[in-house]
Scaffold this motif. Sequence first.
Motif, PDB file in Angstrom:
ATOM      1  N   VAL A 136       0.570  -1.338  -0.152  1.00  0.00           N
ATOM      2  CA  VAL A 136      -0.104  -0.024  -0.076  1.00  0.00           C
ATOM      3  C   VAL A 136       0.882   1.181   0.044  1.00  0.00           C
ATOM      4  N   LEU A 137       2.113   1.226   0.833  1.00  0.00           N
ATOM      5  CA  LEU A 137       2.978   2.348   1.033  1.00  0.00           C
ATOM      6  C   LEU A 137       3.567   2.677  -0.305  1.00  0.00           C
ATOM      7  N   SER A 138       4.372   1.871  -0.940  1.00  0.00           N
ATOM      8  CA  SER A 138       5.521   2.008  -1.948  1.00  0.00           C
ATOM      9  C   SER A 138       4.845   2.758  -3.185  1.00  0.00           C
ATOM     10  N   PRO A 139       3.689   2.318  -3.690  1.00  0.00           N
ATOM     11  CA  PRO A 139       3.181   2.767  -4.884  1.00  0.00           C
ATOM     12  C   PRO A 139       2.748   4.476  -4.431  1.00  0.00           C
ATOM     13  N   ALA A 140       2.081   4.675  -3.188  1.00  0.00           N
ATOM     14  CA  ALA A 140       1.764   5.974  -2.802  1.00  0.00           C
ATOM     15  C   ALA A 140       3.189   6.672  -2.587  1.00  0.00           C
ATOM     16  N   THR A 141       4.257   6.337  -2.314  1.00  0.00           N
ATOM     17  CA  THR A 141       5.343   7.484  -2.312  1.00  0.00           C
ATOM     18  C   THR A 141       5.615   7.849  -3.652  1.00  0.00           C
ATOM     19  N   LEU A 142       5.524   6.853  -4.685  1.00  0.00           N
ATOM     20  CA  LEU A 142       5.997   7.213  -6.265  1.00  0.00           C
ATOM     21  C   LEU A 142       4.953   8.099  -6.575  1.00  0.00           C
ATOM     22  N   SER A 143       3.722   8.076  -6.254  1.00  0.00           N
ATOM     23  CA  SER A 143       2.523   8.657  -6.690  1.00  0.00           C
ATOM     24  C   SER A 143       2.669  10.115  -6.288  1.00  0.00           C
ATOM     25  N   ILE A 144       2.959  10.138  -4.974  1.00  0.00           N
ATOM     26  CA  ILE A 144       3.207  11.774  -4.276  1.00  0.00           C
ATOM     27  C   ILE A 144       4.154  12.431  -5.128  1.00  0.00           C
ATOM     28  N   ILE A 145       5.550  11.749  -5.562  1.00  0.00           N
ATOM     29  CA  ILE A 145       6.447  12.544  -6.248  1.00  0.00           C
ATOM     30  C   ILE A 145       6.031  12.849  -7.288  1.00  0.00           C
ATOM     31  N   THR A 146       5.371  12.068  -8.110  1.00  0.00           N
ATOM     32  CA  THR A 146       4.938  12.366  -9.723  1.00  0.00           C
ATOM     33  C   THR A 146       4.005  13.439  -9.650  1.00  0.00           C
ATOM     34  N   SER A 147       3.063  13.466  -8.605  1.00  0.00           N
ATOM     35  CA  SER A 147       1.893  14.566  -8.576  1.00  0.00           C
ATOM     36  C   SER A 147       2.192  15.731  -8.148  1.00  0.00           C
ATOM     37  N   SER A 148       3.253  15.768  -7.110  1.00  0.00           N
ATOM     38  CA  SER A 148       3.630  16.775  -6.127  1.00  0.00           C
ATOM     39  C   SER A 148       4.756  17.835  -7.080  1.00  0.00           C
ATOM     40  N   LEU A 149       5.512  17.234  -7.708  1.00  0.00           N
ATOM     41  CA  LEU A 149       6.760  17.996  -8.149  1.00  0.00           C
ATOM     42  C   LEU A 149       6.445  18.143  -9.759  1.00  0.00           C
ATOM     43  N   PRO A 150       6.463  19.575 -10.024  1.00  0.00           N
ATOM     44  CA  PRO A 150       6.723  19.730 -11.364  1.00  0.00           C
ATOM     45  C   PRO A 150       7.297  19.000 -12.411  1.00  0.00           C
ATOM     46  N   GLU A 151       6.741  18.757 -13.571  1.00  0.00           N
ATOM     47  CA  GLU A 151       7.500  17.977 -14.681  1.00  0.00           C
ATOM     48  C   GLU A 151       8.770  18.531 -14.931  1.00  0.00           C
ATOM     49  N   GLY A 152       9.930  17.950 -15.139  1.00  0.00           N
ATOM     50  CA  GLY A 152      11.199  18.650 -15.595  1.00  0.00           C
ATOM     51  C   GLY A 152      12.217  18.292 -14.468  1.00  0.00           C
ATOM     52  N   ARG A 153      13.048  19.250 -14.386  1.00  0.00           N
ATOM     53  CA  ARG A 153      14.266  18.903 -13.396  1.00  0.00           C
ATOM     54  C   ARG A 153      13.880  18.573 -11.908  1.00  0.00           C
ATOM     55  N   GLU A 154      12.882  19.102 -11.300  1.00  0.00           N
ATOM     56  CA  GLU A 154      12.602  18.627  -9.770  1.00  0.00           C
ATOM     57  C   GLU A 154      12.043  17.163  -9.853  1.00  0.00           C
ATOM     58  N   ARG A 155      11.053  16.984 -11.022  1.00  0.00           N
ATOM     59  CA  ARG A 155      10.677  15.688 -10.857  1.00  0.00           C
ATOM     60  C   ARG A 155      11.709  14.558 -11.026  1.00  0.00           C
ATOM     61  N   ASN A 156      12.501  14.788 -11.981  1.00  0.00           N
ATOM     62  CA  ASN A 156      13.673  13.951 -12.272  1.00  0.00           C
ATOM     63  C   ASN A 156      14.469  13.823 -11.126  1.00  0.00           C
ATOM     64  N   ARG A 157      14.680  14.729 -10.308  1.00  0.00           N
ATOM     65  CA  ARG A 157      15.451  14.925  -9.223  1.00  0.00           C
ATOM     66  C   ARG A 157      14.902  13.826  -8.339  1.00  0.00           C
ATOM     67  N   GLY A 158      13.621  14.040  -8.179  1.00  0.00           N
ATOM     68  CA  GLY A 158      12.784  13.215  -7.016  1.00  0.00           C
ATOM     69  C   GLY A 158      12.803  11.761  -7.327  1.00  0.00           C
ATOM     70  N   LEU A 159      12.507  11.431  -8.776  1.00  0.00           N
ATOM     71  CA  LEU A 159      12.574   9.980  -9.136  1.00  0.00           C
ATOM     72  C   LEU A 159      13.839   9.407  -8.766  1.00  0.00           C
ATOM     73  N   ALA A 160      14.832  10.078  -9.160  1.00  0.00           N
ATOM     74  CA  ALA A 160      16.457   9.694  -8.877  1.00  0.00           C
ATOM     75  C   ALA A 160      16.702   9.418  -7.586  1.00  0.00           C
ATOM     76  N   ALA A 161      16.121  10.325  -6.496  1.00  0.00           N
ATOM     77  CA  ALA A 161      16.360  10.145  -5.223  1.00  0.00           C
ATOM     78  C   ALA A 161      15.365   8.704  -4.716  1.00  0.00           C
ATOM     79  N   TRP A 162      14.459   8.479  -5.245  1.00  0.00           N
ATOM     80  CA  TRP A 162      13.575   7.505  -4.871  1.00  0.00           C
ATOM     81  C   TRP A 162      14.104   6.236  -5.109  1.00  0.00           C
ATOM     82  N   GLY A 163      14.414   6.135  -6.478  1.00  0.00           N
ATOM     83  CA  GLY A 163      15.231   5.008  -7.015  1.00  0.00           C
ATOM     84  C   GLY A 163      16.707   4.816  -6.058  1.00  0.00           C
ATOM     85  N   ALA A 164      17.269   5.854  -5.786  1.00  0.00           N
ATOM     86  CA  ALA A 164      18.494   5.403  -5.123  1.00  0.00           C
ATOM     87  C   ALA A 164      18.215   5.130  -3.678  1.00  0.00           C
ATOM     88  N   VAL A 165      17.338   5.628  -3.129  1.00  0.00           N
ATOM     89  CA  VAL A 165      16.981   5.138  -1.809  1.00  0.00           C
ATOM     90  C   VAL A 165      16.333   3.729  -1.682  1.00  0.00           C
TER      91      VAL A 165
END
Length: 229
Positions: A136-165
């Motif tokens: 339940v938790l893991s998809p919500a974390t990814l969904s929060i990043i993609t919906s809360s951060l604007p497309e472009g540099r910020e979202r890419n940085r968020g997705l990179a941090a999520w994958g690295a963690v």
Amino acid sequence: MSSVNSTKLPKAPPSGAADPLIQSKSDRSTNALLLVVCLAQFMVILDVAIVNVALPSMRSGLHFSTTGLQWVVNAYTLTFAGFLMLGGRSADLLGRRRVFLAGVALFAFSSLVCALADSRGLLIGARGLQGFAGAVLSPATLSIITSSLPEGRERNRGLAAWGAVGGLGASSGALLGGVLTQAFGWPAIFAVNVPLGVLVVALGLRVIPVHLPAEGRRHFDATGAVLVT
């Protein structure tokens, strides 16, 4: 008059330029959001690997057989994989913030039950509940990043941090499991999630934006998730 006229007034920022103060606040909010969701994802992935080192201690402490001991691992991974799609659907229909906070709370609670388990059946059952909470938790974390951060540099940085963690959680599980088991015993590998979960919930209430649930008919394929599992 000449001295007054010669005084230079501060220039207004060019039209369309971002106010540095507002930009600084926005950066801090983004970093706080990423910290919370990445810490939650770290907990989920960590518990896949952290158990392996503690298995011999669990076997002697709760008198597991070789086959039964493997279910301490399988109960988590099977429910996590089987209910992952249902967890993602729940975040869309019920609201990402609500599902995220509920998932963290359930994960912390099931971790506490694992730490206090005094029988094989209770430990395996709690591990299954823990895997469900992670799904339940893991998809919500990814969904929060993609919906809360604007497309472009910020979202890419968020997705990179999520994958690295996620990678960090998987690779550090053996090390943390060994240290905690040797110092405090096998229940410590589960108990450590409780204060982390409380911290994530407290921070999440402050930094995660409210997301309105999807309108219209809500359909959860719970039967399908159970059969897949």
